[in-house]
Write a protein that holds these residues in place. Sequence first.
Motif, PDB file in Angstrom:
ATOM      1  N   ALA A 123     -53.046   5.342  66.691  1.00 18.68           N
ATOM      2  CA  ALA A 123     -51.819   5.230  65.898  1.00 18.68           C
ATOM      3  C   ALA A 123     -51.987   5.945  64.560  1.00 18.68           C
ATOM      4  O   ALA A 123     -53.088   6.012  64.010  1.00 18.68           O
ATOM      5  CB  ALA A 123     -51.477   3.769  65.660  1.00 18.68           C
ATOM      6  N   GLY A 124     -50.891   6.471  64.039  1.00 12.75           N
ATOM      7  CA  GLY A 124     -50.927   7.072  62.712  1.00 12.75           C
ATOM      8  C   GLY A 124     -51.164   6.031  61.636  1.00 12.75           C
ATOM      9  O   GLY A 124     -50.744   4.874  61.759  1.00 12.75           O
ATOM     10  N   GLY A 125     -51.864   6.433  60.567  1.00 15.62           N
ATOM     11  CA  GLY A 125     -52.096   5.520  59.456  1.00 15.62           C
ATOM     12  C   GLY A 125     -50.799   5.135  58.757  1.00 15.62           C
ATOM     13  O   GLY A 125     -49.822   5.887  58.745  1.00 15.62           O
ATOM     14  N   GLU A 126     -50.794   3.957  58.185  1.00 16.44           N
ATOM     15  CA  GLU A 126     -49.601   3.445  57.528  1.00 16.44           C
ATOM     16  C   GLU A 126     -49.387   4.097  56.159  1.00 16.44           C
ATOM     17  O   GLU A 126     -50.342   4.321  55.401  1.00 16.44           O
ATOM     18  CB  GLU A 126     -49.706   1.928  57.344  1.00 16.44           C
ATOM     19  CG  GLU A 126     -49.806   1.156  58.657  1.00 16.44           C
ATOM     20  CD  GLU A 126     -48.540   1.263  59.484  1.00 16.44           C
ATOM     21  OE1 GLU A 126     -47.488   0.764  59.029  1.00 16.44           O
ATOM     22  OE2 GLU A 126     -48.597   1.856  60.576  1.00 16.44           O
ATOM     23  N   GLY A 127     -48.119   4.376  55.851  1.00 12.68           N
ATOM     24  CA  GLY A 127     -47.770   4.881  54.540  1.00 12.68           C
ATOM     25  C   GLY A 127     -47.620   3.757  53.532  1.00 12.68           C
ATOM     26  O   GLY A 127     -47.910   2.590  53.817  1.00 12.68           O
ATOM     27  N   ALA A 128     -47.167   4.102  52.335  1.00 13.39           N
ATOM     28  CA  ALA A 128     -47.028   3.143  51.236  1.00 13.39           C
ATOM     29  C   ALA A 128     -45.569   3.049  50.802  1.00 13.39           C
ATOM     30  O   ALA A 128     -44.840   4.039  50.810  1.00 13.39           O
ATOM     31  CB  ALA A 128     -47.898   3.561  50.055  1.00 13.39           C
ATOM     32  N   ASP A 129     -45.152   1.835  50.393  1.00 10.76           N
ATOM     33  CA  ASP A 129     -43.765   1.578  50.015  1.00 10.76           C
ATOM     34  C   ASP A 129     -43.555   1.691  48.507  1.00 10.76           C
ATOM     35  O   ASP A 129     -44.361   1.177  47.713  1.00 10.76           O
ATOM     36  CB  ASP A 129     -43.347   0.178  50.457  1.00 10.76           C
ATOM     37  CG  ASP A 129     -43.113   0.073  51.942  1.00 10.76           C
ATOM     38  OD1 ASP A 129     -43.039   1.115  52.620  1.00 10.76           O
ATOM     39  OD2 ASP A 129     -43.005  -1.066  52.444  1.00 10.76           O
ATOM     40  N   TYR A 130     -42.424   2.336  48.151  1.00  7.70           N
ATOM     41  CA  TYR A 130     -42.025   2.444  46.750  1.00  7.70           C
ATOM     42  C   TYR A 130     -40.518   2.242  46.644  1.00  7.70           C
ATOM     43  O   TYR A 130     -39.759   2.659  47.533  1.00  7.70           O
ATOM     44  CB  TYR A 130     -42.447   3.795  46.166  1.00  7.70           C
ATOM     45  CG  TYR A 130     -43.943   3.848  45.988  1.00  7.70           C
ATOM     46  CD1 TYR A 130     -44.536   3.405  44.816  1.00  7.70           C
ATOM     47  CD2 TYR A 130     -44.770   4.275  47.022  1.00  7.70           C
ATOM     48  CE1 TYR A 130     -45.911   3.404  44.666  1.00  7.70           C
ATOM     49  CE2 TYR A 130     -46.147   4.270  46.888  1.00  7.70           C
ATOM     50  CZ  TYR A 130     -46.712   3.835  45.707  1.00  7.70           C
ATOM     51  OH  TYR A 130     -48.074   3.812  45.565  1.00  7.70           O
ATOM     52  N   THR A 131     -40.079   1.596  45.554  1.00  2.25           N
ATOM     53  CA  THR A 131     -38.668   1.244  45.372  1.00  2.25           C
ATOM     54  C   THR A 131     -37.986   2.070  44.285  1.00  2.25           C
ATOM     55  O   THR A 131     -36.902   1.726  43.842  1.00  2.25           O
ATOM     56  CB  THR A 131     -38.538  -0.255  45.019  1.00  2.25           C
ATOM     57  OG1 THR A 131     -39.184  -0.495  43.753  1.00  2.25           O
ATOM     58  CG2 THR A 131     -39.176  -1.129  46.086  1.00  2.25           C
ATOM     59  N   ILE A 132     -38.603   3.162  43.868  1.00  3.39           N
ATOM     60  CA  ILE A 132     -38.056   3.959  42.778  1.00  3.39           C
ATOM     61  C   ILE A 132     -36.653   4.479  43.093  1.00  3.39           C
ATOM     62  O   ILE A 132     -35.842   4.687  42.178  1.00  3.39           O
ATOM     63  CB  ILE A 132     -39.011   5.128  42.433  1.00  3.39           C
ATOM     64  CG1 ILE A 132     -38.571   5.855  41.166  1.00  3.39           C
ATOM     65  CG2 ILE A 132     -39.156   6.084  43.609  1.00  3.39           C
ATOM     66  CD1 ILE A 132     -39.586   6.864  40.659  1.00  3.39           C
TER      67      ILE A 132
END
Length: 357
Positions: free
Chosen positions: A252-261
């Motif tokens: 599986a592909g690695g998980e990205g990161a969440d941002y609320t900007i």
Amino acid sequence: MLNNSWFKKERPLLGLFGSGGGLSTGVASPFEASGGSKTTSGDQTLHTFTSPDGNDYPDPAGFVCTGGSTSEIKILAVGGGGGGGGFCPGGSGGGGGGAVVYLESISASGGTTYPITIGGGGAAGGPNANGSKGGDTTTPLNTLTALGGGGGIVNNSPTDGGGPTVGSGGGGNTQSGSSPGGGQPDNPQPGLGASPGHPGASDVASPPGGWGNPGGSGRGVSAPAYFGGGGGGAYSGGSPNPGGSPLPVGGAGGEGADYTISGSPVGYGGGGGGGGGDETTTPALNGGGGGHGGGGAGGRSPARPQTSGGDGVANTGGGGGGHGYATPGPHAVPATCGPGGEGGSGIIIISYPTPDA
């Protein structure tokens, strides 16, 4: 005799009044800027810069500071995702996600223009070709660079996947009976330039080079199964080919990161899934899934039954999925050799408090 003091002229109170008698407030001009797509969200003004066609894009205007000054800028920058590898036969590595850079308390002043370049998604690898590295996203505002993700690896290929310095690394591929490829279990492509260690929460400030992780290794097993590793993501590394019974599956592909900007949570920098290769007469859908944050699914996966890898999502820096494989026959898909998925383009979002009306 009248008191002359009654008619004495006094100098104006220059600390309060100008020469015309008007009150001087001493309030600095509010910070103003133009460039990109300018919107508001809550009490923030946003400038969003993207690539119109998914390729490397030097914005013609840039971020133009037209007045005032501020030290309250927030900036998110994501490099372009790497392209997924193409291969025949076998499954290829997914592309790495672009580095994710997030910084706060940045200063800017009126009269300054900052060029902006958005990194495009890396090209998909054709049959027997590595995916290409994604483009770098750059601006001299705080001397910022978000590196593009590494390309997915195919068998008998170097480990660089299109470049030695990347955001997250591309996944690897091996095929049983062949000489080692870039995804040899002890030698997946590393994430060079970006840093691992994202803690998992939203809106986490990054190191200067951003967040990124290595790609997972591929694995060759005895025929009929060959599977690629997942590309690395901003939050986690790409999964290696995990083995399994009766057949292994693509990483599986690695998980990205969440941002609320942008005003709501969005994932960035997910890795592409590794492709699944199966030479049986009833090939299973064993490719790896794309990572959260725009990663494309690997070919021959439940989310991507086709042999070609899925594309990374535009404006997220997601990596493209690796190519899958299936033997021609009554139970297999007609096209058995093909490309990986293209990487998703990067993005820059600049935010600062909206001036009072």
